[in-house]
Write an enzyme that holds these catalytic residues in place. Sequence first.
Site, PDB file in Angstrom:
ATOM      1  N   VAL A  96       0.849  -1.197   0.000  1.00  0.00           N
ATOM      2  CA  VAL A  96       0.000   0.000   0.000  1.00  0.00           C
ATOM      3  C   VAL A  96       0.883   1.245   0.000  1.00  0.00           C
ATOM      4  O   VAL A  96       1.698   1.436   0.891  1.00  0.00           O
ATOM      5  CB  VAL A  96      -0.932   0.018   1.239  1.00  0.00           C
ATOM      6  CG1 VAL A  96      -1.846   1.234   1.201  1.00  0.00           C
ATOM      7  CG2 VAL A  96      -1.745  -1.270   1.311  1.00  0.00           C
ATOM      8  N   CYS A  97       0.696   2.092  -1.003  1.00  0.00           N
ATOM      9  CA  CYS A  97       1.574   3.252  -1.178  1.00  0.00           C
ATOM     10  C   CYS A  97       1.601   4.189   0.025  1.00  0.00           C
ATOM     11  O   CYS A  97       2.657   4.663   0.428  1.00  0.00           O
ATOM     12  CB  CYS A  97       1.153   4.036  -2.414  1.00  0.00           C
ATOM     13  SG  CYS A  97       2.118   5.530  -2.681  1.00  0.00           S
ATOM     14  N   PHE A  98       0.444   4.444   0.622  1.00  0.00           N
ATOM     15  CA  PHE A  98       0.393   5.419   1.712  1.00  0.00           C
ATOM     16  C   PHE A  98       0.800   4.842   3.062  1.00  0.00           C
ATOM     17  O   PHE A  98       0.646   5.470   4.087  1.00  0.00           O
ATOM     18  CB  PHE A  98      -1.007   6.049   1.793  1.00  0.00           C
ATOM     19  CG  PHE A  98      -1.200   7.155   0.805  1.00  0.00           C
ATOM     20  CD1 PHE A  98      -1.018   8.480   1.166  1.00  0.00           C
ATOM     21  CD2 PHE A  98      -1.530   6.874  -0.508  1.00  0.00           C
ATOM     22  CE1 PHE A  98      -1.165   9.513   0.250  1.00  0.00           C
ATOM     23  CE2 PHE A  98      -1.674   7.896  -1.437  1.00  0.00           C
ATOM     24  CZ  PHE A  98      -1.491   9.212  -1.055  1.00  0.00           C
TER      25      PHE A  98
END
Length: 218
Positions: free
Chosen positions: A90-92
């Site tokens: 997950v990027c965030f």
Amino acid sequence: EIDLEAVKDLGLGFVRRPTGGRGVLHEHELTYSVIVSEEHPEMPKTVTEAYRVISEGILKGFHQLGLEAYFAVPRTDEERSALKNPRSAVCFDAPSWYELVVEGRKVAGSAQTRQKGVILQHGSILLDIDEDKLFRLFKYPNERVKERMKSAFKNKAVAINEISSRRITLDEAKEAFYKGFAEGLNIELETYQLTEEELAYVNKIAKERYENDEWNYK
């Protein structure tokens, strides 16, 4: 690591971006894109420093909204190691060098690539976030791990409207970051409308490359 069945069930599209990196759910957000020559006198030669210069526009945009954003700088060996070997797709989930954070949590995710003497940096600025939907899109060994990751995520990422004293609309965000980029990059922005010929070319590239399974799954 992406659950493509869930992507399909939720009626979402799927695309692989040329900058790589981790997964982003594009939904309640403002996206930006900066394209600039590597030879531009204001552009540092290193990726990290160029990232900081361009991200100054995002920083000023947050300030326009009255949010005390600042650049994240991984200080410990553990933090630097986490960047090289992320536990989550997950990027965030974690801020990288010069990522924008408010109150210690990531509020914008960006990625950069350089090809043929040109820098492309683009990113996502969260207005709101549907965490249930986001975590449904990734594969986990079991439900317990998924819930643990989801719980930890709340301490790592946040959307503008969770921390703003008032609700920020998309139009307000556009205006704030328009001013932010002008100030942060010390430039004068001019609106440009694509011609029919340019638009046709864009659609051709999309159809022939970026909408193809050959591109997205290779």
